[in-house]
Design an enzyme around this catalytic site. Structure first.
Site, mmCIF file in Angstrom:
data_model
loop_
_atom_site.group_PDB
_atom_site.id
_atom_site.type_symbol
_atom_site.label_atom_id
_atom_site.label_comp_id
_atom_site.label_asym_id
_atom_site.label_seq_id
_atom_site.Cartn_x
_atom_site.Cartn_y
_atom_site.Cartn_z
ATOM 1 N N CYS A 20 0.744 -1.157 -0.004
ATOM 2 C CA CYS A 20 -0.248 -0.053 -0.047
ATOM 3 C C CYS A 20 0.812 1.288 0.076
ATOM 4 C CB CYS A 20 -0.816 0.168 1.293
ATOM 5 S SG CYS A 20 -1.861 -1.224 1.271
ATOM 6 N N ARG A 48 4.204 -0.561 -4.854
ATOM 7 C CA ARG A 48 3.570 -1.047 -3.193
ATOM 8 C C ARG A 48 2.351 -1.848 -3.256
ATOM 9 N NH1 ARG A 48 5.203 1.324 1.165
ATOM 10 N NH2 ARG A 48 7.164 2.696 1.028
ATOM 11 N N TRP A 63 -2.760 -2.915 -1.509
ATOM 12 C CA TRP A 63 -2.246 -4.430 -1.425
ATOM 13 C C TRP A 63 -3.255 -4.957 -0.576
ATOM 14 C CZ3 TRP A 63 -0.179 -8.243 1.478
ATOM 15 C CH2 TRP A 63 0.203 -9.458 1.035
ATOM 16 N N ASN A 116 -1.485 2.449 5.420
ATOM 17 C CA ASN A 116 -0.917 1.300 4.966
ATOM 18 C C ASN A 116 -0.527 0.689 6.370
ATOM 19 O OD1 ASN A 116 1.219 -0.279 4.071
ATOM 20 N ND2 ASN A 116 2.866 1.424 4.050
ATOM 21 N N GLY A 117 -0.730 -0.842 6.271
ATOM 22 C CA GLY A 117 -0.439 -1.674 7.505
ATOM 23 C C GLY A 117 -1.633 -2.643 7.760
ATOM 24 N N GLU A 154 16.979 -18.494 -6.613
ATOM 25 C CA GLU A 154 16.773 -17.137 -6.968
ATOM 26 C C GLU A 154 15.966 -17.224 -8.495
ATOM 27 O OE1 GLU A 154 16.188 -14.397 -6.188
ATOM 28 O OE2 GLU A 154 16.686 -12.790 -7.636
ATOM 29 N N LYS A 184 12.230 -16.049 -9.491
ATOM 30 C CA LYS A 184 12.123 -14.915 -10.453
ATOM 31 C C LYS A 184 11.160 -15.625 -11.485
ATOM 32 C CE LYS A 184 13.375 -12.256 -9.004
ATOM 33 N NZ LYS A 184 14.175 -11.686 -8.033
ATOM 34 N N GLU A 221 7.488 -15.800 -9.719
ATOM 35 C CA GLU A 221 6.807 -14.399 -9.478
ATOM 36 C C GLU A 221 6.279 -13.782 -10.995
ATOM 37 O OE1 GLU A 221 10.452 -11.974 -7.764
ATOM 38 O OE2 GLU A 221 8.657 -12.040 -6.790
ATOM 39 N N HIS A 256 17.478 -37.340 -3.994
ATOM 40 C CA HIS A 256 16.609 -37.710 -2.694
ATOM 41 C C HIS A 256 15.152 -37.388 -2.757
ATOM 42 C CE1 HIS A 256 20.597 -38.546 -0.866
ATOM 43 N NE2 HIS A 256 20.822 -37.399 -1.350
ATOM 44 N N LYS A 310 5.772 -4.568 -4.123
ATOM 45 C CA LYS A 310 7.111 -4.692 -4.102
ATOM 46 C C LYS A 310 7.697 -4.674 -2.453
ATOM 47 C CE LYS A 310 11.464 -3.506 -5.706
ATOM 48 N NZ LYS A 310 11.892 -4.595 -6.267
HETATM 49 O O1 M6R Z 1 12.809 -5.130 0.395
HETATM 50 P P1 M6R Z 1 13.160 -6.575 0.781
HETATM 51 O O2 M6R Z 1 14.390 -6.971 0.054
HETATM 52 O O3 M6R Z 1 13.563 -6.820 2.013
HETATM 53 O O4 M6R Z 1 11.983 -7.626 0.195
HETATM 54 C C1 M6R Z 1 12.315 -9.183 0.277
HETATM 55 C C2 M6R Z 1 11.305 -9.725 -0.485
HETATM 56 O O5 M6R Z 1 10.157 -9.335 -0.224
HETATM 57 C C3 M6R Z 1 11.772 -9.312 -2.028
HETATM 58 O O6 M6R Z 1 13.034 -9.720 -2.390
HETATM 59 C C4 M6R Z 1 10.797 -10.354 -2.836
HETATM 60 O O7 M6R Z 1 10.930 -11.749 -2.618
HETATM 61 C C5 M6R Z 1 10.915 -10.135 -4.254
HETATM 62 N N1 M6R Z 1 9.754 -9.855 -5.018
HETATM 63 C C6 M6R Z 1 11.847 -11.006 -5.101
HETATM 64 O O8 M6R Z 1 12.033 -10.694 -6.474
#
Ligand code: M6R
Length: 607
Positions: A2, A27, A74, A98-99, A479, A483, A486, A502, A602
């Site tokens: 948010c 956000r 969000w 926001n929260g 990672e 990627k 998401e 395993h 984000k």
């Molecule tokens: O702002 P931060 O690095 O603390 O955020 C952590 C995760 O929320 C962030 O890396 C998230 O997993 C991304 N969408 C990954 O691409």
């Protein structure tokens, strides 16, 4: 999670509020709304879905007025519908939040019993009613807010407008970020300096528990005990230009291609290239005395931490515990007095990581923070602040922040090893020489963009994809999988390549592409053996390696992606590029929303 903005302006605010929301859409983008105060009325416009929908609403039904608040959501409590969209309002009060108000159920029951009716399923609406009750009873807005804030449990950044008071807004923060912006005869509230970038660079960061009355002539800030306080006004380095897409199709693409520049920029703060030594900021604790490091982070930042664990243990021989932040506090970790706790975050506002940081602080740990937003809560609560200089990262999928984090962590590991006497000055120089090569190596990796784009169609139809890596490439495999899932919505998992046999190997068939990250080096042959186990079972392999590795093991693969030959230290930075580009091109091939993938935001400022 948010974004909120408020303007007390000299002229109409609705367009500028929307513009601010545009810069905060990363956000959250489940719904958006504005509310202005005009002619003794609260003028509210809201729309579910992306901001573009609100823009359409405002085209046919503008919100006039020189003062207003706005929100991009969000969703946490309640579906992403128009009725759940902020601002939430009563006859007298409108607010954005926001929260999460954790005790909203109890407050809602209480308000319902007093005859108040609700139009949304949100936690936020109770705050509008609580403040409204006070105002309706004849209390001033400031007294109303003062009475209500102590009743709220959870996290909040709030901006509140009052129907009968067209000259000021009230903001408050606890747990979620809120800044005050100072303009020329105008004053602003925003979730971050980015939101206010075209309006002002003069920013004050509110502290936990602060609340503020903003009027055209300035702001009056109060602390959690309602004492008037001054908060330093700083000049934000964020310019409106730094958050443009330029000629790129997506922010994510732009940010992937910025990596050579921003990694070089970041490294320049941590190494002295002429002396070939590491240069860390001044610290007022004994780094050489550190016996154990606890690393805590989320998502991509957590994977950077996993890579760093290899470096801290290999170079400095310091044992490292690493946790995802959302689990950390709940396992009641053993934290010895005098330990170093290291937090990694792009935003510096991730609620899970911030809560873990505060837990470590309470338990006597020295707090080191690797963070991209130097004015964030984490940065401000650090004993040792290690900023990355990636610039604003707008794409929800983190890319350039990751490689910059790795650059800082490699420098920190080398310095720790040096002060602990585990690395000679010559070995330190060698490490620095390799780090200096990283930007050029990233450029060489990016040169394979077209090859990767050309093979994306091989992956795009898959329902599941596996990523394999060994050693520091194992976190890279995770990672890569993160990627891909998401932004392309393909189910993907990263495994340590030796772990396949395993269990996960049971998943292998012709429909499950397996992406193998295997730079040539000491672990190459073992990874290739695991890759052959996959191929023997009909698995389709995409091998990411250097020329030597591809020459040795590329035959029979579905595809190969060639990386430059680099020292193992910088391989995790370089191999981040192909996994980012692969996810990006697969998402483009599938036509998904690369920069704003569904259900994500984000900056995750709720636990
Ligand atoms: O702002 P931060 O690095 O603390 O955020 C952590 C995760 O929320 C962030 O890396 C998230 O997993 C991304 N969408 C990954 O691409």
């Amino acid at each position: 999670m948010c974004g909120i903005i408020g303007i007390v302006g000299k002229e109409a605010v609705s367009d500028r509020l929307v513009d601010g929301l545009k810069r905060m859409e990363y956000r959250g983008y489940d719904s958006a709304g504005v509310c202005t105060v005009h002619d003794g009325q609260l003028v509210r416009r809201r729309a579910e879905g992306k901001l573009a929908n609100l823009v359409q609403v405002l085209k046919s039904d503008d919100a006039p007025g020189n003062i207003g608040i706005a929100h991009t959501r969000w969703a946490t409590h309640g579906a992403p519908t128009t009725s759940n969209a902020h601002p939430h309002a009563t006859q007298e009060v409108a607010l954005v939040h926001n929260g999460i108000i954790e005790n909203f159920k109890q407050l809602r029951d209480e308000l319902t019993a007093r005859g108040r009716t609700f139009e949304s399923e949100t936690d936020t609406e109770v705050v509008a009613h609580l403040v409204s009750e006070q105002v309706e009873a004849g209390h001033s807005p400031a007294d109303a807010v003062k009475t209500v804030l102590p009743r709220l449990r959870g996290a909040f950044a709030l901006a509140i407008a009052f129907r009968q008071f067209p000259d000021f807004l009230i903001g408050a923060r606890l747990g979620s970020p809120l800044v005050v912006g100072y303009g020329d005869g105008e004053t602003y509230l925003g979730s971050d300096a980015l939101a206010l970038a075209p309006l002002t660079q003069q920013i004050a960061y509110l502290e936990e528990g602060d609340w503020v009355v903003i009027a055209r002539e300035g702001a009056q800030i109060f602390d959690k005990d309602n004492n008037p306080v001054e908060r330093e006004i700083t000049t934000s380095g964020v310019s409106a230009a730094s958050i443009e897409k330029g000629n790129y199709r997506h922010y994510m693409q732009k940010e992937i291609f910025e990596q050579p520049t921003v990694v070089a920029q970041t490294l320049s703060s941590y190494i002295r290239p002429l002396e070939q030594t590491v240069a860390l900021p001044q610290m007022d604790f004994d780094l050489a005395g550190v016996k154990r490091i606890t690393i805590v982070a989320c998502g991509t930042s957590y994977y950077a931490g996993m890579v760093a664990k290899y470096w801290f243990e290999t170079f400095a021989r310091v044992p490292v515990d690493i946790d995802v932040a959302s689990e950390f506090r709940y396992r009641d970790p053993v934290l010895e007095e005098g330990g170093l706790a290291l937090f990694i975050s792009q935003s510096g506002e991730t609620a899970d990581t911030l809560a873990a940081l505060r837990h470590c602080k309470e338990h006597g740990q020295t707090i080191a923070v690797v963070v991209n937003v130097p004015t964030s809560s984490m940065a401000r609560e650090a004993d040792l602040l290690l900023p990355t200089h990636a610039g604003p990262e707008i794409g929800v999928a983190s890319t350039k922040a990751f490689t910059c984090q790795l650059a800082v962590l490699a420098a920190l590991a080398a310095h720790l090893a040096l002060v602990k006497g585990k690395l000679s000055a010559e070995q330190e120089r060698e490490i620095v020489r390799h780090l200096i090569e990283a930007p050029a190596a990233l450029n060489a990796a990016l040169a394979h963009d077209e090859d990767i784009a050309a093979m994306a169609h091989l992956i795009a139809p898959a329902r599941d994809v596996l990523y394999l890596g060994r050693g520091p490439d194992y976190p890279l495999a995770m990672e890569g999988a993160l990627k891909l899932k998401e932004i392309s919505y393909i189910h993907a998992e990263g495994y340590a390549s030796g772990e396949m046999k395993h269990g996960p190997i049971a998943l292998i068939d012709e429909a499950v592409p397996v992406i193998v990250l295997a730079p040539s080096g000491p672990l190459f042959e073992k990874t290739v053996s695991n890759m052959q186990e996959v191929r023997a079972r009909g698995g389709k392999v995409v091998l990411i390696s250097d020329a030597e590795g591809i020459e040795e093991a590329g035959e029979g693969c579905l595809a190969t992606i060639e990386m430059p030959s680099v020292h193992p230290l910088i391989a995790p930075l370089v191999y981040a590029v192909p996994v980012q580009l692969l996810a990006y091109h697969v998402a483009c091939a599938k036509g998904t929303d690369v920069d704003q993938p569904r259900n994500l935001a984000k900056s995750v400022t709720v636990e």
